[in-house]
Design an enzyme around this catalytic site. Structure first.
Site, PDB file in Angstrom:
ATOM      1  CD  GLU A   1      -5.545   1.183   2.678  1.00 20.35           C
ATOM      2  OE1 GLU A   1      -5.247   0.114   3.249  1.00 20.35           O
ATOM      3  OE2 GLU A   1      -6.400   1.254   1.781  1.00 20.35           O
TER       4      GLU A   1
ATOM      5  NE  ARG B   1      -3.797  -2.241   0.328  1.00 24.45           N
ATOM      6  CZ  ARG B   1      -3.508  -3.462  -0.153  1.00 24.45           C
ATOM      7  NH1 ARG B   1      -2.397  -3.656  -0.853  1.00 24.45           N
ATOM      8  NH2 ARG B   1      -4.319  -4.455   0.027  1.00 24.45           N
TER       9      ARG B   1
ATOM     10  CB  SER C   1      -8.601  -1.128   4.659  1.00 25.68           C
ATOM     11  OG  SER C   1      -9.073  -2.344   4.169  1.00 25.68           O
TER      12      SER C   1
HETATM   13  C1  LIG Z   1     -15.398  -0.040  -0.357  1.00 26.57           C
HETATM   14  C2  LIG Z   1     -13.940   0.172  -0.656  1.00 26.57           C
HETATM   15  C3  LIG Z   1     -13.101  -0.911  -0.875  1.00 26.57           C
HETATM   16  C4  LIG Z   1     -11.751  -0.728  -1.155  1.00 26.57           C
HETATM   17  N1  LIG Z   1     -10.972  -1.831  -1.347  1.00 26.57           N
HETATM   18  C5  LIG Z   1      -9.655  -1.688  -1.608  1.00 26.57           C
HETATM   19  C6  LIG Z   1      -8.824  -2.839  -1.816  1.00 26.57           C
HETATM   20  O1  LIG Z   1      -9.281  -3.975  -1.779  1.00 26.57           O
HETATM   21  N2  LIG Z   1      -7.508  -2.640  -2.063  1.00 26.57           N
HETATM   22  C7  LIG Z   1      -6.966  -1.393  -2.139  1.00 26.57           C
HETATM   23  O2  LIG Z   1      -5.757  -1.286  -2.376  1.00 26.57           O
HETATM   24  N3  LIG Z   1      -7.729  -0.285  -1.956  1.00 26.57           N
HETATM   25  C8  LIG Z   1      -9.042  -0.400  -1.695  1.00 26.57           C
HETATM   26  N4  LIG Z   1      -9.835   0.716  -1.498  1.00 26.57           N
HETATM   27  C9  LIG Z   1      -9.209   2.048  -1.549  1.00 26.57           C
HETATM   28  C10 LIG Z   1      -9.368   2.783  -2.910  1.00 26.57           C
HETATM   29  O3  LIG Z   1     -10.419   2.258  -3.657  1.00 26.57           O
HETATM   30  C11 LIG Z   1      -8.094   2.712  -3.744  1.00 26.57           C
HETATM   31  O4  LIG Z   1      -7.010   3.243  -3.025  1.00 26.57           O
HETATM   32  C12 LIG Z   1      -8.223   3.484  -5.075  1.00 26.57           C
HETATM   33  O5  LIG Z   1      -7.081   3.273  -5.880  1.00 26.57           O
HETATM   34  C13 LIG Z   1      -8.452   4.975  -4.881  1.00 26.57           C
HETATM   35  O6  LIG Z   1      -8.793   5.514  -6.143  1.00 26.57           O
HETATM   36  P1  LIG Z   1      -9.523   6.902  -6.279  1.00 26.57           P
HETATM   37  O7  LIG Z   1      -9.585   7.216  -7.743  1.00 26.57           O
HETATM   38  O8  LIG Z   1     -10.794   6.886  -5.549  1.00 26.57           O
HETATM   39  O9  LIG Z   1      -8.451   7.857  -5.577  1.00 26.57           O
HETATM   40  P2  LIG Z   1      -8.747   9.149  -4.659  1.00 26.57           P
HETATM   41  O10 LIG Z   1      -9.319   8.704  -3.364  1.00 26.57           O
HETATM   42  O11 LIG Z   1      -9.482  10.171  -5.435  1.00 26.57           O
HETATM   43  O12 LIG Z   1      -7.266   9.673  -4.407  1.00 26.57           O
HETATM   44  C14 LIG Z   1      -6.359   8.940  -3.579  1.00 26.57           C
HETATM   45  C15 LIG Z   1      -4.999   9.644  -3.631  1.00 26.57           C
HETATM   46  O13 LIG Z   1      -4.477   9.561  -4.951  1.00 26.57           O
HETATM   47  C16 LIG Z   1      -4.208  10.860  -5.480  1.00 26.57           C
HETATM   48  N5  LIG Z   1      -4.551  10.773  -6.917  1.00 26.57           N
HETATM   49  C17 LIG Z   1      -5.734  10.351  -7.432  1.00 26.57           C
HETATM   50  N6  LIG Z   1      -5.655  10.296  -8.770  1.00 26.57           N
HETATM   51  C18 LIG Z   1      -4.409  10.709  -9.114  1.00 26.57           C
HETATM   52  C19 LIG Z   1      -3.694  10.856 -10.353  1.00 26.57           C
HETATM   53  N7  LIG Z   1      -4.267  10.587 -11.537  1.00 26.57           N
HETATM   54  N8  LIG Z   1      -2.424  11.325 -10.312  1.00 26.57           N
HETATM   55  C20 LIG Z   1      -1.827  11.625  -9.134  1.00 26.57           C
HETATM   56  N9  LIG Z   1      -2.440  11.485  -7.933  1.00 26.57           N
HETATM   57  C21 LIG Z   1      -3.702  11.025  -7.926  1.00 26.57           C
HETATM   58  C22 LIG Z   1      -5.055  11.821  -4.662  1.00 26.57           C
HETATM   59  O14 LIG Z   1      -4.484  13.120  -4.593  1.00 26.57           O
HETATM   60  C23 LIG Z   1      -5.059  11.133  -3.304  1.00 26.57           C
HETATM   61  O15 LIG Z   1      -3.872  11.470  -2.597  1.00 26.57           O
HETATM   62  C24 LIG Z   1     -11.210   0.570  -1.222  1.00 26.57           C
HETATM   63  C25 LIG Z   1     -12.044   1.677  -1.007  1.00 26.57           C
HETATM   64  C26 LIG Z   1     -13.400   1.485  -0.735  1.00 26.57           C
HETATM   65  C27 LIG Z   1     -14.280   2.679  -0.527  1.00 26.57           C
END
Ligand SMILES: Cc1cc2nc3c(=O)[nH]c(=O)nc-3n(C[C@H](O)[C@H](O)[C@H](O)COP(=O)(O)OP(=O)(O)OC[C@H]3O[C@@H](n4cnc5c(N)ncnc54)[C@H](O)[C@@H]3O)c2cc1C
Length: 356
Positions: free
Chosen positions: A347, A176, A251
Site C-alpha cells: 500500500e 485505495r 496497513s
Molecule cells: C498509523 C497509521 C494509520 C493509517 N490508517 C489509514 C486508514 O485507516 N485508511 C487509509 O486509507 N490510510 C491510512 N493510513 C495511510 C495514510 O495515513 C494515508 O494514506 C494518508 O492519506 C497519507 O497522507 P500523507 O500526507 O502522510 O501522505 P504522504 O505519505 O506524504 O504521501 C503519500 C503519497 O501521496 C503523494 N502526495 C502527498 N501529498 C500530495 C499532494 N498534495 N499532491 C500530490 N501528491 C501528494 C506523495 O508523493 C506520495 O506518493 C495510515 C497510516 C498510518 C501511519
C-alpha cells in the site's frame, strides 16, 4: 515560503542535500536534493517553475505516513504548508461545502467538522497525513471513503504550474486507488479539495464495536458526529501503533480482491477465512488474516517486525535500514503466496533509490 529548513548533516548524498528522516512516519534515514514548504498556492507555483527551470525532478509529500523512503531521493521535495479551511453552508443550512487546502492535517479537518455538528467524515478520524494526500489512495476506514464526500479537487501541473479542477469521476477512485497512483503519479500537486457535509444524522456504525461505544457515550441520546469520531479514535488507538511512538506506515498491504471462483476454492480449504463479497461480484479477503495464518504476526527481524496486535502493520523499532523492512515485506508476500496462492500488493508508495 520556508526553505530547506529540515535537518542536515547525515552521511549519504551530496553535501547540500537535506534529511527527510523527520518526513516519514517509518522513521528511516533518507535525503533529498532540496526541500521547500510553500505557504500559498502561488508560492508553490513559483517553486514548481523554479524546479522546472533548474531541470530537476519535483516530488510532493504530505505527512509522510504512506511512504517508504529509500535512502536517496534525487529530487526537490515540496511539502505544501498552505492549509486554509472555509465551510460554506447552503442557504437552508442543512448542508455545506468544505473548501480545504492541501497542507491541513486530515484529522484536524475531521475534528473541526465533527465538533461543529457536520456529518460526513467522522469515520475517517485519526487517519494521519494531510488533506492534499487523501485522494491519492482514496483514504478509507470503517465503511467510509474520501470519494463518498469529495465534490472536486484542484491540481497544479508539475510541468508548467497551471491549475485545473478535476471532478470526482475524473479522479478514477477505487479501493485505495485513484488516477494519482496511475497516469498522474508525480505529475500534479493536489492543491485543494471541495467536500460535502450535512446536518442530517447519518451515523455509520456497522464496523467494529462502534455501535456499543457510541451508545455508551450517548446514554440514550441520539448520536452526534463528534461521538462517532471519538468512538473511531478509541477503537483505532487500541489497535494501531502510534507512529510517534513506533515507526510504521499503517496497513502495509492492501486487502486482496479476487474472483469469486478463486475464493470458493480457498474456502473449501479454509472455511473460517473472512471474506467480503463486493458489488461487482469479486470478493475481498483480509490481508491481516492471511498473514496471521502464516504465523507471522508479532515476528521481529532485527530492527523491524510485524505488529503484535495487527498483522497488516510492519513496524520499525528504530536504528534500522529500509532494506530490512523491504526484506520482511518480501518474506510476508512469499509466505502468503506459498500458502494461499494470493499475491499481496504493497500500500505505501515507494520513493527514491538505494545508494550505488
Ligand atoms: C498509523 C497509521 C494509520 C493509517 N490508517 C489509514 C486508514 O485507516 N485508511 C487509509 O486509507 N490510510 C491510512 N493510513 C495511510 C495514510 O495515513 C494515508 O494514506 C494518508 O492519506 C497519507 O497522507 P500523507 O500526507 O502522510 O501522505 P504522504 O505519505 O506524504 O504521501 C503519500 C503519497 O501521496 C503523494 N502526495 C502527498 N501529498 C500530495 C499532494 N498534495 N499532491 C500530490 N501528491 C501528494 C506523495 O508523493 C506520495 O506518493 C495510515 C497510516 C498510518 C501511519
Amino acid at each position: 515560503m520556508r526553505g530547506a529548513s529540515i535537518g542536515r548533516g547525515e552521511p549519504s548524498g551530496p553535501a547540500s542535500s537535506v534529511s527527510l528522516a523527520a518526513c516519514n512516519t517509518l522513521g528511516f534515514a533518507a535525503r533529498a536534493r532540496s526541500f521547500s514548504e510553500p505557504d500559498s498556492i502561488e508560492a508553490a507555483r513559483q517553486q514548481v517553475l523554479a524546479v522546472q527551470t533548474a531541470n530537476e525532478r519535483l516530488i510532493v509529500i504530505g505527512g509522510g505516513s504512506n511512504l517508504v523512503l529509500l535512502p536517496w531521493l534525487d529530487a526537490h521535495v515540496m511539502r505544501p504548508a498552505f492549509d486554509a479551511l472555509t465551510i460554506v453552508p447552503s442557504q437552508d443550512g442543512l448542508s455545506a461545502t468544505v473548501h480545504v487546502e492541501a497542507g491541513r492535517r486530515w484529522h484536524d479537518l475531521v475534528m473541526t467538522l465533527a465538533s461543529q455538528g457536520w456529518w460526513g467524515l467522522e469515520n475517517l478520524a485519526l487517519i494521519p497525513g494531510c488533506c492534499g494526500a487523501a485522494p491519492i489512495q482514496n483514504i478509507g476506514a470503517y465503511g467510509v471513503e474520501l470519494a463518498d464526500h469529495l465534490l472536486r479537487l484542484e491540481v497544479m501541473s508539475l510541468e508548467d504550474g497551471s491549475c485545473r479542477w478535476m471532478s470526482r469521476d475524473e479522479c478514477q477512485f477505487g479501493y485505495r486507488d485513484s488516477i494519482f497512483k496511475g497516469a498522474l503519479e508525480h505529475r500534479v500537486l493536489i492543491t485543494r479539495l471541495e467536500l460535502s457535509v450535512t446536518r442530517e444524522a447519518t451515523p455509520r456504525l456497522g464496523y467494529g464495536d462502534l455501535v456499543r461505544r457510541v451508545s455508551d457515550a450517548m446514554s440514550g441520546e441520539l448520536p452526534t458526529p463528534l461521538a462517532v469520531a471519538n468512538a473511531v479514535i478509541a477503537t483505532r488507538s487500541e489497535k494501531l501503533p502510534d507512529p510517534a511512538v513506533l515507526g510504521n506506515a499503517g496497513s502495509f498491504f492492501k486487502n486482496p480482491q479476487l474472483p469469486a471462483g478463486q475464493v470458493e476454492a480457498l474456502l473449501q480449504r479454509y472455511p473460517a477465512m473472512p471474506h467480503f463479497v463486493q458489488a461487482d461480484g469479486s470478493v475481498k479477503l483480509a490481508a491481516g488474516w492471511l498473514i496471521d495464518q502464516c504465523g507471522l504476526k508479532g515476528v521481529r527481524r532485527d530492527h523491524v517486525g510485524i505488529h503484535s496486535q495487527q498483522a497488516l502493520v510492519l513496524v520499525h523499532f528504530g536504528g534500522g535500514q529500509v532494506s530490512e523492512l523491504l526484506a520482511l515485506a518480501a518474506e510476508v508476500r512469499d509466505a502468503v503466496v506459498t500458502r494461499f496462492g494470493v499475491t499481496l500488493e504493497q500500500e505505501p508508495r515507494l520513493l527514491g533509490a538505494m545508494p550505488d
